[in-house]
Design an enzyme around this catalytic site. Sequence first.
Site, PDB file in Angstrom:
ATOM      1  N   LYS A  29     -14.086  -0.242 -10.326  1.00 49.45           N
ATOM      2  CA  LYS A  29     -14.236  -1.697 -10.336  1.00 49.45           C
ATOM      3  C   LYS A  29     -13.893  -2.269  -8.945  1.00 49.45           C
ATOM      4  O   LYS A  29     -13.348  -1.557  -8.091  1.00 49.45           O
ATOM      5  CB  LYS A  29     -13.306  -2.271 -11.419  1.00 49.45           C
ATOM      6  CG  LYS A  29     -13.715  -1.871 -12.849  1.00 49.45           C
ATOM      7  CD  LYS A  29     -12.705  -2.408 -13.873  1.00 49.45           C
ATOM      8  CE  LYS A  29     -13.161  -2.156 -15.304  1.00 49.45           C
ATOM      9  NZ  LYS A  29     -12.149  -2.633 -16.283  1.00 49.45           N
ATOM     10  N   TYR A  55     -21.042  -4.843 -21.258  1.00 51.73           N
ATOM     11  CA  TYR A  55     -19.917  -4.969 -22.194  1.00 51.73           C
ATOM     12  C   TYR A  55     -20.351  -5.317 -23.611  1.00 51.73           C
ATOM     13  O   TYR A  55     -19.527  -5.305 -24.523  1.00 51.73           O
ATOM     14  CB  TYR A  55     -18.878  -5.962 -21.673  1.00 51.73           C
ATOM     15  CG  TYR A  55     -17.954  -5.301 -20.649  1.00 51.73           C
ATOM     16  CD1 TYR A  55     -17.004  -4.365 -21.058  1.00 51.73           C
ATOM     17  CD2 TYR A  55     -18.057  -5.567 -19.297  1.00 51.73           C
ATOM     18  CE1 TYR A  55     -16.175  -3.731 -20.148  1.00 51.73           C
ATOM     19  CE2 TYR A  55     -17.230  -4.936 -18.369  1.00 51.73           C
ATOM     20  CZ  TYR A  55     -16.290  -4.021 -18.813  1.00 51.73           C
ATOM     21  OH  TYR A  55     -15.472  -3.388 -17.910  1.00 51.73           O
ATOM     22  N   ARG A  65     -11.271   9.565 -20.002  1.00 57.22           N
ATOM     23  CA  ARG A  65     -10.383   8.483 -20.483  1.00 57.22           C
ATOM     24  C   ARG A  65      -8.914   8.915 -20.430  1.00 57.22           C
ATOM     25  O   ARG A  65      -8.025   8.105 -20.158  1.00 57.22           O
ATOM     26  CB  ARG A  65     -10.791   8.015 -21.880  1.00 57.22           C
ATOM     27  CG  ARG A  65     -12.049   7.146 -21.792  1.00 57.22           C
ATOM     28  CD  ARG A  65     -12.450   6.551 -23.099  1.00 57.22           C
ATOM     29  NE  ARG A  65     -11.640   5.447 -23.562  1.00 57.22           N
ATOM     30  CZ  ARG A  65     -11.878   4.158 -23.302  1.00 57.22           C
ATOM     31  NH1 ARG A  65     -12.868   3.805 -22.510  1.00 57.22           N
ATOM     32  NH2 ARG A  65     -11.116   3.225 -23.827  1.00 57.22           N
ATOM     33  N   THR A 115      -5.837   0.905 -21.272  1.00 55.16           N
ATOM     34  CA  THR A 115      -6.409  -0.303 -20.664  1.00 55.16           C
ATOM     35  C   THR A 115      -5.409  -1.105 -19.823  1.00 55.16           C
ATOM     36  O   THR A 115      -5.746  -1.579 -18.742  1.00 55.16           O
ATOM     37  CB  THR A 115      -6.945  -1.221 -21.796  1.00 55.16           C
ATOM     38  OG1 THR A 115      -7.819  -0.459 -22.621  1.00 55.16           O
ATOM     39  CG2 THR A 115      -7.661  -2.428 -21.242  1.00 55.16           C
ATOM     40  N   ARG A 138      -4.676   4.600 -13.879  1.00 57.44           N
ATOM     41  CA  ARG A 138      -4.196   3.225 -14.067  1.00 57.44           C
ATOM     42  C   ARG A 138      -2.670   3.150 -14.050  1.00 57.44           C
ATOM     43  O   ARG A 138      -2.090   2.167 -13.579  1.00 57.44           O
ATOM     44  CB  ARG A 138      -4.739   2.665 -15.384  1.00 57.44           C
ATOM     45  CG  ARG A 138      -6.233   2.330 -15.337  1.00 57.44           C
ATOM     46  CD  ARG A 138      -6.772   2.086 -16.723  1.00 57.44           C
ATOM     47  NE  ARG A 138      -8.148   1.592 -16.748  1.00 57.44           N
ATOM     48  CZ  ARG A 138      -8.859   1.487 -17.872  1.00 57.44           C
ATOM     49  NH1 ARG A 138      -8.341   1.844 -19.031  1.00 57.44           N
ATOM     50  NH2 ARG A 138     -10.103   1.039 -17.832  1.00 57.44           N
ATOM     51  N   ASN A 196      -7.802  -3.165 -13.670  1.00 57.40           N
ATOM     52  CA  ASN A 196      -7.326  -1.818 -13.996  1.00 57.40           C
ATOM     53  C   ASN A 196      -8.182  -0.722 -13.376  1.00 57.40           C
ATOM     54  O   ASN A 196      -8.265   0.382 -13.889  1.00 57.40           O
ATOM     55  CB  ASN A 196      -7.203  -1.655 -15.517  1.00 57.40           C
ATOM     56  CG  ASN A 196      -8.505  -1.958 -16.240  1.00 57.40           C
ATOM     57  OD1 ASN A 196      -9.532  -2.156 -15.604  1.00 57.40           O
ATOM     58  ND2 ASN A 196      -8.463  -1.979 -17.559  1.00 57.40           N
ATOM     59  N   HIS A 236     -13.758   1.479 -15.142  1.00 57.75           N
ATOM     60  CA  HIS A 236     -14.336   1.468 -16.488  1.00 57.75           C
ATOM     61  C   HIS A 236     -14.769   2.885 -16.815  1.00 57.75           C
ATOM     62  O   HIS A 236     -15.346   3.569 -15.969  1.00 57.75           O
ATOM     63  CB  HIS A 236     -15.570   0.562 -16.582  1.00 57.75           C
ATOM     64  CG  HIS A 236     -16.384   0.896 -17.795  1.00 57.75           C
ATOM     65  ND1 HIS A 236     -16.043   0.453 -19.044  1.00 57.75           N
ATOM     66  CD2 HIS A 236     -17.452   1.715 -17.964  1.00 57.75           C
ATOM     67  CE1 HIS A 236     -16.892   0.961 -19.919  1.00 57.75           C
ATOM     68  NE2 HIS A 236     -17.749   1.732 -19.293  1.00 57.75           N
ATOM     69  N   GLU A 277     -24.790   2.723 -21.818  1.00 53.43           N
ATOM     70  CA  GLU A 277     -24.317   2.216 -20.526  1.00 53.43           C
ATOM     71  C   GLU A 277     -25.047   2.893 -19.358  1.00 53.43           C
ATOM     72  O   GLU A 277     -25.375   2.239 -18.371  1.00 53.43           O
ATOM     73  CB  GLU A 277     -22.812   2.461 -20.391  1.00 53.43           C
ATOM     74  CG  GLU A 277     -21.976   1.597 -21.326  1.00 53.43           C
ATOM     75  CD  GLU A 277     -20.494   1.951 -21.300  1.00 53.43           C
ATOM     76  OE1 GLU A 277     -19.732   1.305 -22.035  1.00 53.43           O
ATOM     77  OE2 GLU A 277     -20.097   2.878 -20.555  1.00 53.43           O
TER      78      GLU A 277
HETATM   79  P1  ATP Z   1     -13.112  -0.189 -19.803  1.00 49.32           P
HETATM   80  O1  ATP Z   1     -14.076  -0.526 -20.950  1.00 49.32           O
HETATM   81  O2  ATP Z   1     -13.222  -1.165 -18.658  1.00 49.32           O
HETATM   82  O3  ATP Z   1     -13.106   1.249 -19.436  1.00 49.32           O
HETATM   83  P2  ATP Z   1     -11.094  -0.085 -21.708  1.00 49.32           P
HETATM   84  O4  ATP Z   1     -12.097   0.590 -22.571  1.00 49.32           O
HETATM   85  O5  ATP Z   1      -9.775   0.561 -21.475  1.00 49.32           O
HETATM   86  O6  ATP Z   1     -11.654  -0.400 -20.313  1.00 49.32           O
HETATM   87  P3  ATP Z   1     -11.756  -2.481 -23.117  1.00 49.32           P
HETATM   88  O7  ATP Z   1     -10.956  -2.773 -24.305  1.00 49.32           O
HETATM   89  O8  ATP Z   1     -13.146  -1.956 -23.288  1.00 49.32           O
HETATM   90  O9  ATP Z   1     -10.870  -1.549 -22.195  1.00 49.32           O
HETATM   91  O10 ATP Z   1     -11.799  -3.793 -22.197  1.00 49.32           O
HETATM   92  C1  ATP Z   1     -12.699  -3.851 -21.112  1.00 49.32           C
HETATM   93  C2  ATP Z   1     -12.047  -4.487 -19.928  1.00 49.32           C
HETATM   94  O11 ATP Z   1     -11.789  -5.850 -20.193  1.00 49.32           O
HETATM   95  C3  ATP Z   1     -10.691  -3.901 -19.554  1.00 49.32           C
HETATM   96  O12 ATP Z   1     -10.796  -2.748 -18.776  1.00 49.32           O
HETATM   97  C4  ATP Z   1     -10.069  -5.061 -18.803  1.00 49.32           C
HETATM   98  O13 ATP Z   1     -10.513  -5.115 -17.460  1.00 49.32           O
HETATM   99  C5  ATP Z   1     -10.608  -6.265 -19.535  1.00 49.32           C
HETATM  100  N1  ATP Z   1      -9.716  -6.793 -20.564  1.00 49.32           N
HETATM  101  C6  ATP Z   1      -9.537  -6.299 -21.813  1.00 49.32           C
HETATM  102  N2  ATP Z   1      -8.685  -7.063 -22.524  1.00 49.32           N
HETATM  103  C7  ATP Z   1      -8.308  -8.068 -21.718  1.00 49.32           C
HETATM  104  C8  ATP Z   1      -7.443  -9.212 -21.858  1.00 49.32           C
HETATM  105  N3  ATP Z   1      -6.796  -9.481 -22.984  1.00 49.32           N
HETATM  106  N4  ATP Z   1      -7.303 -10.027 -20.802  1.00 49.32           N
HETATM  107  C9  ATP Z   1      -7.950  -9.787 -19.676  1.00 49.32           C
HETATM  108  N5  ATP Z   1      -8.795  -8.754 -19.472  1.00 49.32           N
HETATM  109  C10 ATP Z   1      -8.959  -7.903 -20.476  1.00 49.32           C
HETATM  110 MG    MG Z   2     -14.103  -0.097 -22.986  1.00 46.37          MG
END
Ligand code: ATP
Ligand code: MG
Length: 201
Positions: free
Chosen positions: A14, A54, A119, A125, A136, A156, A159, A170
């Site tokens: 990112k 997303y 992962r 996350t 992370r 973080n 992705h 994706e």
């Molecule tokens: P990614 O999909 O980016 O690999 P992830 O699967 O660990 O990360 P997801 O739950 O899919 O996390 O959320 C996608 C992204 O949205 C996170 O990586 C983070 O950048 C952002 N995000 C998620 N929850 C929040 C929140 N409550 N506030 C702000 N940003 C958030």
């Molecule tokens: Mg995700």
Amino acid sequence: MAHPKEERTLVLIKPDGVQRGLIGEIINRYERTGLKMIALKMLVPDKDMIERHYTVDPEWKRKVGEKSMKSYIANGEEPPFKTPEECGNAVIERLKNYMIVSPVIAMIWQGNKAIGIVRKITGGTEPLTSDVGTIRGDFTIDSYDMSDLDNRAIRNLIHASGSVEEAEKEIKIWFKENEILQYNLVQEKIIYDVNLDSLRE
Ligand code: ATP
Ligand code: MG
């Protein structure tokens, strides 16, 4: 059915990962596992790409909302959102602002259990609670409460696809078929080959 060694996952470094100078460090962590990189590019995505990325999982908004609300409850705090959907809608808007501010690196990694392995190395996350030793956990310090306070996406670094279906959808958003390379890596022999007779002189 494809052989397990053909599992593929989409990884994005990112904007914060690129700006922090962590491109090499991050690639190194995935590369040294034995996974194979089969596509790589640097680009500045637009908001439409981020929205499509997303929402490949129609349940994503609810799931992302539940995950962050649970983290508040686990800390004995009141979540700043009434429902998971409200949280999910806010998060997608924040991601559309965050992911377009700088180039990102998009990659496809292939190998046995590529999705789970990536992962695991990437970590959870929220960097505050990501395990020590994960990307992370080791390289950044963001938290849900600070990002919610400032109304922005959690920074973080990475992705990584969450499931086989997510990965396949994706990958189509980020890469054309002819940008994905099929080739053999010498190390795959020792990782996957059944017959290793040829190794001795
Ligand atoms: P990614 O999909 O980016 O690999 P992830 O699967 O660990 O990360 P997801 O739950 O899919 O996390 O959320 C996608 C992204 O949205 C996170 O990586 C983070 O950048 C952002 N995000 C998620 N929850 C929040 C929140 N409550 N506030 C702000 N940003 C958030
Ligand atoms: Mg995700």
